[in-house]
Scaffold this active site. Structure first.
Site, short mmCIF file in Angstrom:
data_model
loop_
_atom_site.label_atom_id
_atom_site.label_comp_id
_atom_site.label_asym_id
_atom_site.label_seq_id
_atom_site.Cartn_x
_atom_site.Cartn_y
_atom_site.Cartn_z
N CYS A 1 23.94 -36.07 48.04
CA CYS A 1 24.31 -37.34 47.20
C CYS A 1 24.75 -38.29 47.83
O CYS A 1 26.10 -37.96 48.10
CB CYS A 1 25.02 -37.04 45.85
SG CYS A 1 25.57 -38.48 44.97
N CYS B 1 21.41 -45.73 44.54
CA CYS B 1 21.43 -44.17 45.16
C CYS B 1 21.48 -44.39 46.91
O CYS B 1 20.71 -44.91 47.35
CB CYS B 1 19.92 -43.79 44.76
SG CYS B 1 19.58 -42.20 45.32
#
Ligand SMILES: N[C@@H](CCC[C@H](N)C(=O)O)C(=O)O
Length: 321
Positions: free
Chosen positions: A77, A226
């Site tokens: 992430c 993202c």
């Protein structure tokens, strides 16, 4: 169980960061999944795109694990790693630290501000692979580069890569959020094609080394941004849209902006640079057996949130929103 946490975000991709080293009881993977489902819920919970768990590590300063809002665990992430980077850099007082992630130990550091007054952190995004099996993705060839995926669309081309979580990226002239959401849902309901699901991004080139990216995230849905997708999209923009490696690619998104420096020497690597903003700090008392929780008052980071609002407004104009 009492859980202190920091609500934080990178480009408005928001997370609940939990330092497991501070908990009285240790969490099992089932607990991590249940906490993600309970607290990430936007209607009944605290609301977030996922949970960042900070654990001790024998290989680095700490280890980061990330669970999406649907309770699934991701390999990586990027926006979340910047938040953990800030947390550990502030804790240790060091300028540069290493963080263990599922597939690699990654260097992270504080760098010059991306926008006046916004503390900025750089994280390495690697390993990168174009092998279809690394996503995994069922494909006729070992690599899928700028190729129409007939199971998903009639004529839109995609490039598939893992960074190391799975992504498919399409360079478009007009970015239609509804089309993105439909393709994202279809791809994530196609286990014969993507057995572990996939993050789907559309990239619009604004100028040389300047792009706008939006993503349908596996395990979440449409998000403001993202980090791994913006890194994957920057690589794809170098390969198929004429952007330059080794120079910053400015990536605008719905929640702000980041810079990605793509290195294409022997292997592809990306330096992802952007904010790591703390929204507030609080404590939550969680009862997993009854699926309930109670929150303490929030200690809000007013000043840095106000500063971030300025960046958000600037990014909206620059991104043509
Ligand atoms: N938003 C994150 C990626 C989170 C994981 C992703 N949804 C997945 O399942 O791979 C980022 O900033 O990279």
């Amino acid at each position: 169980m009492d859980i202190p946490y920091i609500k934080c975000h990178g480009s408005d991709n928001d997370f609940i960061m939990i330092d497991e080293r501070k908990l009285e009881e240790s969490l099992t993977d089932e607990d991590r999944k249940e906490v993600a489902l309970l607290l990430s819920d936007r209607l009944e919970g605290i609301g977030s795109d996922g949970i960042l768990y900070v654990l001790s590590s024998s290989k680095a300063e700490v280890c980061m694990r990330m669970f999406n809002s649907d309770g699934s665990e991701a390999e990586m992430c990027g926006n979340g790693l910047r938040c953990v980077a800030r947390y550990i850099i502030e804790e240790t007082g060091k300028e540069k630290v290493h963080i263990e992630t599922a597939k690699a130990v990654l260097p992270v550091e504080r760098v010059s501000d991306i926008y006046e007054g916004i503390a900025t952190f750089s994280v390495a995004i690697e390993p990168v692979s174009f092998s279809a099996s690394s996503l995994p993705m069922e494909a006729e060839s070992e690599q899928v580069v700028d190729t129409v995926l007939r199971d998903l669309t009639e004529d839109q081309t995609f490039t598939a890569l893992s960074v190391p979580n799975p992504h498919i990226v399409s360079v478009v002239t007009e970015l239609d959020e509804e089309v993105l959401e439909n393709i994202g849902k279809k791809a994530n309901n196609s286990p014969h094609l993507f057995p572990n699901g996939v993050n789907v991004s559309f990239v619009r080139k604004i100028d040389d080394n300047k792009i706008f990216v939006q993503t349908y995230e596996r395990g979440v849905g449409l998000t403001n941004a993202c980090g791994t997708a913006m890194s994957a999209s920057s690589i794809v923009s170098v390969i198929v849209a004429g952007n330059n490696p080794d120079l910053p690619v400015t990536v605008m998104n719905k929640g702000g902006m980041v810079q990605c420096i793509v290195h294409d020497n022997e292997e592809y690597k990306v330096e992802l640079q952007g904010n790591a903003t703390y929204v507030y700090e609080a404590e939550v008392r969680v009862d997993i057996s009854t699926q309930s929780f109670e929150e303490s008052p929030h200690h809000v980071h007013t000043e840095e949130n106000e500063r971030y609002s300025e960046l958000r407004e600037f990014a909206k104009t620059e991104g043509g929103l």
